[in-house]
Each structure stands twice: as C-alpha cells, then as structure tokens.
Write an enzyme that holds these catalytic residues in place. Structure first.
Site, short mmCIF file in Angstrom:
data_model
loop_
_atom_site.label_atom_id
_atom_site.label_comp_id
_atom_site.label_asym_id
_atom_site.label_seq_id
_atom_site.Cartn_x
_atom_site.Cartn_y
_atom_site.Cartn_z
N ASP A 168 0.84 -1.19 0.00
CA ASP A 168 0.00 0.00 0.00
C ASP A 168 0.88 1.25 0.00
O ASP A 168 1.97 1.24 -0.59
CB ASP A 168 -0.93 -0.03 1.22
CG ASP A 168 -2.29 0.58 0.95
OD1 ASP A 168 -2.35 1.81 0.81
OD2 ASP A 168 -3.28 -0.16 0.87
N HIS A 222 -3.61 5.98 3.89
CA HIS A 222 -4.42 4.84 3.45
C HIS A 222 -3.86 3.52 3.95
O HIS A 222 -4.58 2.71 4.55
CB HIS A 222 -4.53 4.84 1.93
CG HIS A 222 -5.42 3.77 1.39
ND1 HIS A 222 -4.95 2.53 1.04
CD2 HIS A 222 -6.75 3.76 1.12
CE1 HIS A 222 -5.95 1.79 0.59
NE2 HIS A 222 -7.05 2.51 0.62
N SER A 267 -11.07 -1.50 -0.79
CA SER A 267 -9.88 -1.51 0.06
C SER A 267 -10.21 -2.11 1.42
O SER A 267 -9.51 -2.99 1.92
CB SER A 267 -9.36 -0.09 0.27
OG SER A 267 -8.66 0.40 -0.83
#
Length: 418
Positions: free
Chosen positions: A68, A102, A263
């Site tokens: 990520d 994120h 996600s």
C-alpha cells in the site's frame, strides 16, 4: 493533501512524484461527526461475532503484508505490530512513512489493537509487513514491475497473507511480471487478496492485480449484505466483505472518518484468512482459501461464482466457532479449479435482510439492479494513451504512459473465474 471524493481530481506526473503514493488505493472517505473513539464505532465487529472468534484465534503467528502507501508504525494501535518492510519502487522511501494515511488505516483494520481508542483490527495479533508501492518515477519502471517486486518481497519475508488494496486498469499482457510474481507467491504457499475497485457505478473496468489468475478479487457489500453500488463487478470477484461506512482515522489522524471501498473489504478478508490460518497453522494456502469459499454466505439465486458476490461473503466464524469447512486437498487451488461453481438456479424471491453483515441476502437479479452494473466502457481514458491511477482515499491521477492502455471489462477463458 486533504481527502477528496473518488474521481474528483486529475494530476500530472510531476504531481504524482510529489505525492509519492502509488497505484490505486481503492476507497472513499468522509469526515464523521462522531466521538474520537474509533473502535466503538466499528459495527461490523459485533456483526461478525469478533469477540467470540477472538476466544479461539486472534491471528497470532501469521504475518500479513500490507502492499500500500506505507504504514505509520507510531500509531498507538499499531505499536509493536509493524515489521521493518520496504518500498518496492526504484526511488525507495521509508515504508513507515505514510503521508497518505491509506496504508496505515488498512493495517489498522487488519491488525490494530484498538488501544487508545484507535482502530480495532479483526486479527489483532498478526504482524504487519509494510510494503510500500510508490510509483514516484513512472518513466523508470512500470506499474507491473513494482507490483511484482512488492509481491515477491512479501513472500520472501515471511508473509502468508498479502493484502493489496491497490489497483490499476490496463492490458493483461502489461502485467506479465506481476502474474509471474503471483504464481511465485502461490507456489510458496501464500494467499493474495486484492480489492476489485470502486468503479461499479461508473465504467466498471477490471483492475489489476485483482483480475489476475490466482489473486482473490474482493468486492464490497454494505451492512445489509447487498453488493455496494460502487463495488467493481465481474468474473474477477472471488469473495466479498463489508466495505461501506467503515470508521478509520482521518488524514489529520485526530478525527474519525467514515470510509467506503473494496480496500476495506480486502482488509477484512485478509484478516479473516489470518484468523483461520492461525487456528489451523498446518493448513496450506489452498486449504485456508477452500474453507473460506465453502463457508461464505452464498447468493440465493443465480450462478456461482456470481459476478457481483463471487463465492459469497466471508464468514470466518463459521470455521472458528462452528467448525465448518473441509480443507480438502493441500495442493489444489480451489479458486483456479472453480470448486463450488454451479449453474444458474431457478429464480427465487429475495430472502429477508441479513442480521449478520457477512451474510448477503441478495440474488444476482437484485444485484443487477445496481446503477451502471452494465455500464459501457468510458471514452474518458485519454484515447487509450493514459493510465488511470487513483491515490489515497479519493484523488484520481492521470499519468502519461509509455504504453497504451485500453479498457478491460471482462477476462477471457484463460482467467481464473470465467
């Protein structure tokens, strides 16, 4: 950079270099007017009977790679859980530096302790291996190459479960290196879960690596168990999990935001696999995946795998608490073998809404009513000479690419899930 609505902005290659995030973080995020205690707002943990599952397994002994935007190891709920990791791109940066936020939230959803009012992970005793997938210099290396290096590094450094909440669209041939890495990971005994994307109510384009054979593409459902309207659908969907109204940290890390996207669904699925594997450490990757597919809540009508729900929504409690699932042969990949695939069933009336968010009541017929499920391919792709990359929780970036890309809506017969 503040979080914005998915698809809201476009930026140049120089802007991408400045941001240094990578690929696509498939999610949307918005502030929530609520208390700062995140764990108390994680409704799905109760729905999934997490407290009861944790009496059996918390994921101890399993390493989950979070491929990520990096993972901030200083977050209170992640302290002591994050390994050294790496940045898979050519211009490597600190994998513990996550300017986007994120990757840190994804890591929290998987393995957070909930300490200090932070995110409570579904598998709170796993170790997190941060593998940053930054595409700072697009001209020096390809997306497929970075993905491949990230996957290989993860497996070579002990990760059994690889969570990839990132994705890009393009020609399948462009991801040959990534496919080789996927094959390598499967041979080494790992499982790879990747979000299918959030374009279900738009172009609904297939995204990679979720669309690669051997990767478990994860779609999103809402609290009622219905497929989320944004969840990208197609034959790449292997499993689904909750991915709507998920509380996480806002980018300023001081507030609570509600996020949505595949996600989050991928993170819940990866954590589910870790819980099962921790309880059954002698099972192979194929056996863990097989029981996940067997115990998933199935669509009520239509063929399986469903284009919307795959083999169903993950229910690790059925394995951990009810003892369901037959691990079967150790060396046969149930996804590639299409185990459990069925022909369409006669149409039935919809069942009542599920009280358990991991049990979708919808049929393919109902799911087909979601907006743009059969949307035409968009012409807004720069004449097939640009690569669409989405960053963080809502910024869309258009990057000039050296290779032409085209829209890929469905995979051919050589793919894993026709």
């Amino acid at each position: 950079m503040p979080f914005q609505k998915y698809g809201a902005r476009r930026r140049s290659l120089s802007a991408l270099a400045t941001l240094g995030a990578g690929l696509m973080a498939v999610g949307g995020i918005a502030p929530a007017a609520a208390a700062q205690d995140i764990s108390s707002q994680q409704w799905y943990l109760k729905d999934m009977q997490a407290d009861d599952m944790w009496k059996v397994s918390k994921g101890k002994g399993v390493t989950v790679a979070v491929i990520d935007t990096g993972v901030d190891a200083s977050r209170v709920e992640l302290r002591g859980r994050v390994l050294e990791g790496t940045d898979a791109s050519a211009k490597a940066t600190d994998p513990h530096n996550d300017p986007n936020g994120h990757g840190t939230n994804i890591a929290g959803l998987i393995g957070g302790s909930g300490e200090g009012g932070g995110i409570q992970g579904l598998a709170p005793e796993v170790k997190i291996l941060p593998v940053k997938a930054s595409l700072i210099d697009m001209q020096a290396e390809s997306v497929g190459s970075v993905m491949a290096k990230a996957i290989r590094y993860s497996v070579d450094h002990g990760a059994k479960v690889l969570n990839i909440s990132l994705g890009v669209t393009g020609l399948p041939a462009y991801f040959s290196k990534t496919q080789s890495a996927v094959n390598y990971a499967l041979k080494k005994g790992a499982l790879i879960f990747a979000g299918t994307g959030n374009g279900g109510d738009k172009e609904n384009q297939s995204e990679y690596p979720a669309a690669l054979p051997g990767v478990v593409g994860v779609g999103a459902i809402d609290r009622t168990g219905k497929v989320a309207k944004f969840s990208t659908t197609g034959d790449q969907v292997g499993l689904v999990a909750v991915g709507d109204k998920i509380p996480v940290r806002c980018k300023d890390s001081e507030s609570v935001c509600m996020t949505h996207g595949t996600s989050d669904a991928a993170a819940i699925t990866s954590a589910s696999a870790a819980l099962i594997w921790s309880k059954h450490p002698k099972w192979t990757n194929n056996q863990v995946l097989r029981v996940m597919m067997q115990t998933a809540a199935k669509p009520k009508t239509g063929d399986i795998p469903s284009s919307y729900l795959g083999y169903g929504s993950v229910r690790p409690r059925k394995v951990l608490l009810d003892g369901e699932g037959d691990p079967g042969p150790a060396n046969t990949n149930p996804l590639l073998a299409r185990e459990g695939a069925t022909k369409p069933k006669p149409s039935e009336s919809a069942s009542k809404p599920a009280g358990d968010a991991s049990e979708p009541p919808v049929s393919d017929e109902q799911a087909a009513k979601k907006p743009a499920a059969e949307a035409k391919a968009s012409d807004d792709d720069g004449g097939n000479t640009t690569l669409w990359v989405a960053l963080g929780a809502g910024v869309v970036v258009v990057v000039g690419a050296a290779v032409a890309f085209t829209v890929v809506r469905r995979r051919g017969g050589t793919m894993a899930r026709p």
